[in-house]
Design an enzyme around this catalytic site. Structure first.
Site, PDB file in Angstrom:
ATOM      1  N   PHE A 136       0.733  -1.242   0.129  1.00  0.00           N
ATOM      2  CA  PHE A 136       0.005   0.060  -0.034  1.00  0.00           C
ATOM      3  C   PHE A 136       0.875   1.204   0.114  1.00  0.00           C
ATOM      4  CE2 PHE A 136      -2.307   3.175   2.544  1.00  0.00           C
ATOM      5  CZ  PHE A 136      -3.260   3.633   1.586  1.00  0.00           C
ATOM      6  N   GLN A 137       0.389   2.245  -1.013  1.00  0.00           N
ATOM      7  CA  GLN A 137       1.347   3.484  -1.172  1.00  0.00           C
ATOM      8  C   GLN A 137       2.880   3.289  -1.224  1.00  0.00           C
ATOM      9  OE1 GLN A 137       0.002   6.255   1.811  1.00  0.00           O
ATOM     10  NE2 GLN A 137      -1.435   6.920   0.516  1.00  0.00           N
ATOM     11  N   LYS A 186      10.285   3.498   6.542  1.00  0.00           N
ATOM     12  CA  LYS A 186       9.422   3.836   7.961  1.00  0.00           C
ATOM     13  C   LYS A 186      10.095   3.348   9.026  1.00  0.00           C
ATOM     14  CE  LYS A 186       5.291   4.470  10.252  1.00  0.00           C
ATOM     15  NZ  LYS A 186       3.662   4.294   9.987  1.00  0.00           N
TER      16      LYS A 186
END
Length: 592
Positions: A136-137, A186
């Site tokens: 996702f993304q 992240k």
């Protein structure tokens, strides 16, 4: 987070004394990123938060040195970072999340690359374990932007962050400036380590000062160039954005005046010499002055300083300065003989070269040449026909120039208004004409004005825009209000995509290929109502239609505190002239 590098007042503590040999505590990756920005002297970051960048935004809330400005679109943030860099001379920094956030930066990164603007683009990325799995993304932003950056990094080890950021700022600001991308997963932002911040940067494969090893050869070439200048009857200086980047404007003026050589610039070089200076020919190229184009065509010596021989300047390149010798000075040797073969090419800092030439040249009157140039200036002035019942766009810019004495910072979108601004605003200083020149990106004007105003808070900043360009990033009006940024916007509103429409009129029998952007059901009423939209954001504004309203409205705009939108209704029939059709030469210039 590490203690900032500032003096602090000693405070007596009641806590138990710590051992002097205690190891520093581990620091989170996101906090290391913020510390790296602080160490680089960053005072503002333009950023829009998202899931993959949330850790960095959280860390930024713990910084008392960095202001975070939140735009309403990632393209707005990257253009704002560019405007900051172009106006202040300091690198602009933008921050976006992964996937769509990162891809929304692409146009601005390409714009910075084309115009050689120092930019640091920081993007969050999905966790390392998810890279390459269409998470996702997730998007490979490093691969996406590879053709349009000076360098890029995908940081997979938290311990590399200090070195990467130090290198990124060094690369972006040295040599030929440009954008650098740093993509950070992240989990790297969330990891902890004891950081080791480098005091110096050494990149064996990157040598922006390598030209200094050839100083003696370069000085010998400069002696030859000085002899060429002395022998020339019709010399011209042609300079561009490299003069601005190198902070060489003062040296350029001194050199031109000492040698008595006329100067023409590119759009990126506007402001390098005052446009009303006796030696100024203003700017050349497709919509440049007739006299600048004529001067280069008849020159027997062209000193090309910090330029790249762009096609919008040269037209049919083999006919550009067809009969003169050409000297090309640039910091980037990849530009030599790329577009135009030259007689002498010098890779060096352009300011150093000019300063060296100052001591090698002397004043030469060259009266016949200057008489000819003055004749062309009188024969083909930059002018327009005033109308009694309609506001001419050139008049608006001319009156703004008079009211501000050519001292404001002016940003633009892209199109007719961009060209008229370069023609009719009397720019006096470098870093005051901020425009998307190489890429030609619509929507640039308002967000770049925001960045310019943040970088130069004590200077009046005015965005001169078209209705098409303004609509592309109109959401940034919210940023001007929330962040209290007093940017003024003038919309030269002709209800059309004016430059494309002009080409339709000239080359396509005025057949409209979807260039009308008003409301066809009510064409007599301007659409949309930009003043109402501005009011919805809390921005003051006014719409005007008649010539006698122009000066009072401009004064009101300038004197009104905070942001302002002035919607000026102008006729769509006006063309930007002069004009050299694409691929043609100075002989084909259209003046009426």
């Amino acid at each position: 987070m590490n203690t900032p590098d500032t003096n602090t007042t000693a405070v007596k503590s009641t806590a138990s004394p710590q051992p002097t040999n205690a190891k520093p505590a581990p620091v989170k990756g996101a906090d290391i990123i913020v510390r790296c920005l602080e160490r680089a002297g960053v005072d503002v970051v333009f950023g829009y938060p998202g899931g993959a960048s949330i850790e960095i935004h959280q860390a930024l809330t713990r910084s008392d040195r960095i202001r975070v400005i939140v735009p309403r679109h990632e393209q707005g943030e990257v253009f704002a970072a560019e405007g900051y860099a172009r106006a202040s001379g300091r690198p602009g920094v933008c921050l976006a999340t992964s996937g769509p956030g990162a891809t929304n930066l692409v146009t601005g990164i390409a714009d910075a690359y084309m115009d050689s603007i120092p930019l640091i683009a920081v993007t969050g990325q999905v966790n390392q374990t998810m890279i390459g799995k269409t998470a996702f993304q997730e998007m490979d932003v490093v691969g996406t932007t590879m053709p349009m950056v000076k360098h890029s990094y995908l940081v997979l080890d938290i311990n590399e962050l200090p070195q990467v950021f130090a290198e990124a700022f060094y690369v972006a600001t040295t040599g030929r400036p440009g954008p650098v991308l740093i993509d950070i997963p992240k989990d790297v932002q969330q990891a902890t380590t004891i950081p080791d911040y480098p005091d110096t940067i050494t990149l064996p494969g990157y040598r922006p000062d390598s030209w200094k090893q050839d100083i003696e050869v370069i000085k010998s070439d400069l002696d030859r160039i000085a002899e060429m200048i002395e022998a020339a009857s019709r010399p011209v200086i042609y300079c561009g954005g490299g003069i601005i980047s190198a902070e060489a404007s003062d040296a350029l003026k001194q050199f031109a005046r000492k040698a008595n050589i006329p100067v023409t610039t590119t759009l990126m070089g506007v402001g390098a010499i005052p446009q009303d200076d006796p030696l100024s020919l203003m700017w050349l190229g497709m919509h440049g002055t007739v006299f600048a184009n004529y001067a280069v065509a008849h020159a027997d010596l062209l000193l090309a300083l910090g330029v790249r021989f762009d096609d919008r300047v040269t037209g049919k390149v083999e006919k550009f300065c067809e009969h003169g010798k050409i000297v090309h000075v640039d910091i980037d040797n990849s530009e030599f003989n790329k577009n135009r073969l030259v007689d002498i090419a010098i890779q060096a800092d352009v300011r150093w070269v000019i300063e060296e030439l100052i001591g090698r040249v002397s004043f030469a009157e060259r009266k016949p040449w200057h008489d000819q140039l003055n004749h062309w200036k009188q024969q083909y002035p930059m002018s327009y026909h005033r109308l009694e019942d309609h506001i001419q766009p050139q008049m608006v810019i001319e009156e703004l120039s008079n009211l501000t004495a050519g001292e404001a910072i002016i940003t633009t979108g892209v199109g007719q208004h961009q060209m008229w601004t370069g023609q009719f605003y009397n720019f006096q200083k470098p870093r005051t004409y901020i425009t998307s020149a190489g890429l030609g990106s619509m929507g640039f004007g308002l967000p770049s004005a925001i960045g310019a105003q943040v970088g130069m808070p004590d200077t009046l900043v005015v965005n001169i825009d078209g209705d098409g360009s303004f609509a592309m990033n109109i959401q940034e009006l919210a940023t001007t209000v929330i962040e209290q940024i007093p940017v003024k916007s003038i919309i030269l509103n002709n209800q059309h995509l004016g430059m494309v429409m002009q080409w339709e009129d000239r080359f396509y029998d005025s057949n409209r290929g979807h260039t009308y952007i008003g409301n066809p059901s009510n064409p007599s009423r301007p659409y949309p109502d930009f003043v109402k939209i501005a009011d919805g954001y809390g921005v003051a504004g006014k719409q005007i239609h008649r010539p006698e309203e122009v000066v009072p409205a401009l004064k009101e705009m300038i004197e009104t505190p905070g942001p302002y939108v002035l919607d000026v209704i102008v006729p769509y029939t006006e063309h930007v002239l002069p004009m050299i059709p694409a691929g043609k030469t100075w002989r084909d210039i259209i003046v009426e």
